[in-house]
Design a protein around this motif. Structure first.
Motif, PDB file in Angstrom:
ATOM      1  N   LEU A  25       0.808  -1.280  -0.172  1.00 38.80           N
ATOM      2  CA  LEU A  25      -0.224   0.187  -0.009  1.00 38.80           C
ATOM      3  C   LEU A  25       1.198   1.313  -0.056  1.00 38.80           C
ATOM      4  O   LEU A  25       0.331   2.212  -0.533  1.00 38.80           O
ATOM      5  N   ALA A  26       2.014   1.196   0.584  1.00 40.49           N
ATOM      6  CA  ALA A  26       2.811   2.309   0.793  1.00 40.49           C
ATOM      7  C   ALA A  26       3.727   2.640  -0.882  1.00 40.49           C
ATOM      8  O   ALA A  26       3.588   3.691  -1.115  1.00 40.49           O
ATOM      9  N   GLU A  27       3.627   1.665  -1.588  1.00 37.24           N
ATOM     10  CA  GLU A  27       4.041   1.683  -2.686  1.00 37.24           C
ATOM     11  C   GLU A  27       2.871   1.999  -3.692  1.00 37.24           C
ATOM     12  O   GLU A  27       3.037   2.332  -4.906  1.00 37.24           O
ATOM     13  N   ASN A  28       1.575   2.071  -3.063  1.00 37.33           N
ATOM     14  CA  ASN A  28       0.377   2.269  -3.861  1.00 37.33           C
ATOM     15  C   ASN A  28       0.000   1.516  -4.987  1.00 37.33           C
ATOM     16  O   ASN A  28      -0.254   1.760  -6.241  1.00 37.33           O
ATOM     17  N   TRP A  29       0.483   0.316  -4.675  1.00 36.32           N
ATOM     18  CA  TRP A  29       0.037  -0.933  -5.549  1.00 36.32           C
ATOM     19  C   TRP A  29      -1.020  -1.846  -5.240  1.00 36.32           C
ATOM     20  O   TRP A  29      -1.340  -1.935  -4.112  1.00 36.32           O
ATOM     21  N   SER A  30      -1.859  -2.183  -6.285  1.00 36.79           N
ATOM     22  CA  SER A  30      -2.981  -3.108  -6.149  1.00 36.79           C
ATOM     23  C   SER A  30      -2.353  -4.318  -5.916  1.00 36.79           C
ATOM     24  O   SER A  30      -1.136  -4.695  -6.040  1.00 36.79           O
ATOM     25  N   LEU A  34       1.115  -5.826  -7.888  1.00 34.53           N
ATOM     26  CA  LEU A  34       2.300  -6.666  -7.127  1.00 34.53           C
ATOM     27  C   LEU A  34       2.343  -8.124  -7.600  1.00 34.53           C
ATOM     28  O   LEU A  34       3.366  -8.385  -8.032  1.00 34.53           O
ATOM     29  N   ALA A  35       1.260  -8.539  -8.090  1.00 30.59           N
ATOM     30  CA  ALA A  35       1.373  -9.969  -8.620  1.00 30.59           C
ATOM     31  C   ALA A  35       1.940 -10.004  -9.882  1.00 30.59           C
ATOM     32  O   ALA A  35       2.868 -10.917 -10.251  1.00 30.59           O
ATOM     33  N   GLU A  36       1.669  -8.864 -10.838  1.00 37.57           N
ATOM     34  CA  GLU A  36       2.355  -8.933 -12.179  1.00 37.57           C
ATOM     35  C   GLU A  36       3.778  -8.747 -11.735  1.00 37.57           C
ATOM     36  O   GLU A  36       4.645  -9.411 -12.453  1.00 37.57           O
ATOM     37  N   THR A  44      -2.735 -15.624  -4.576  1.00 40.98           N
ATOM     38  CA  THR A  44      -1.569 -15.971  -3.612  1.00 40.98           C
ATOM     39  C   THR A  44      -1.111 -14.873  -2.598  1.00 40.98           C
ATOM     40  O   THR A  44      -1.336 -14.985  -1.318  1.00 40.98           O
ATOM     41  N   ILE A  45      -1.363 -13.532  -3.326  1.00 46.59           N
ATOM     42  CA  ILE A  45      -1.037 -12.445  -2.406  1.00 46.59           C
ATOM     43  C   ILE A  45      -2.304 -12.263  -1.281  1.00 46.59           C
ATOM     44  O   ILE A  45      -2.245 -11.808   0.030  1.00 46.59           O
ATOM     45  N   ALA A  63       9.023 -10.639  -2.146  1.00 46.57           N
ATOM     46  CA  ALA A  63      10.141  -9.653  -1.325  1.00 46.57           C
ATOM     47  C   ALA A  63      10.916  -8.914  -2.483  1.00 46.57           C
ATOM     48  O   ALA A  63      11.191  -7.889  -2.435  1.00 46.57           O
ATOM     49  N   LEU A  64      11.389  -9.800  -3.513  1.00 46.06           N
ATOM     50  CA  LEU A  64      12.098  -9.124  -4.708  1.00 46.06           C
ATOM     51  C   LEU A  64      11.279  -8.147  -5.178  1.00 46.06           C
ATOM     52  O   LEU A  64      12.036  -7.132  -5.579  1.00 46.06           O
ATOM     53  N   ALA A  65       9.955  -8.363  -5.705  1.00 47.10           N
ATOM     54  CA  ALA A  65       9.136  -7.353  -6.148  1.00 47.10           C
ATOM     55  C   ALA A  65       9.334  -5.783  -5.322  1.00 47.10           C
ATOM     56  O   ALA A  65       9.301  -4.762  -5.939  1.00 47.10           O
ATOM     57  N   LEU A  66       9.298  -6.085  -4.037  1.00 49.24           N
ATOM     58  CA  LEU A  66       9.025  -5.176  -3.040  1.00 49.24           C
ATOM     59  C   LEU A  66      10.566  -4.566  -2.668  1.00 49.24           C
ATOM     60  O   LEU A  66      10.549  -3.656  -1.698  1.00 49.24           O
ATOM     61  N   ASP A  67      11.572  -5.021  -3.190  1.00 49.24           N
ATOM     62  CA  ASP A  67      12.909  -4.850  -2.729  1.00 49.24           C
ATOM     63  C   ASP A  67      13.144  -4.901  -1.218  1.00 49.24           C
ATOM     64  O   ASP A  67      13.738  -3.924  -0.589  1.00 49.24           O
TER      65      ASP A  67
END
Length: 97
Positions: A25-30, A34-36, A44-45, A63-67
């Motif tokens: 949510l801090a990244e403003n991602w749905s 994030l799944a993509e 899964t999410i 974790a990789l996607a969110l650094d």
């Protein structure tokens, strides 16, 4: 950085899931975004955020996607090697303590 409170496995999982959701949510991602980016399904999410259930590989992908992989480096640190005299002075503990 807030540390995890180690009260039970379920509690730790719920804290991790809440942190992932907050980071997303801090990244403003749905969930879809994030799944993509992570290469996992939206379900899964959703399952992880609501129940804590997730496969380890999927958690790493998220974790990789969110650094956020640096945190994995502190899991299971190596213990220092004991000297021979330290090994002979302490009797080996067997079974559950």
């Amino acid at each position: 950085m807030n540390t995890l409170i180690f009260s039970s496995p379920g509690h730790i999982v719920r804290q991790l899931a809440a942190r992932l959701r907050a980071r997303r949510l801090a990244e403003n991602w749905s969930r879809r975004t994030l799944a993509e980016r992570a290469g996992v399904s939206e379900s899964t999410i959703k399952r992880f955020e609501t129940t804590g259930g997730i496969q380890l590989e999927d958690l790493v992908q998220l974790a990789l996607a969110l650094d956020a992989t640096a945190e994995f480096g502190s899991l299971f640190p190596e213990r220092p090697v004991l000297r021979l005299d330290q090994l002979t002075t302490a009797p080996r503990q067997r079974g559950r303590q």
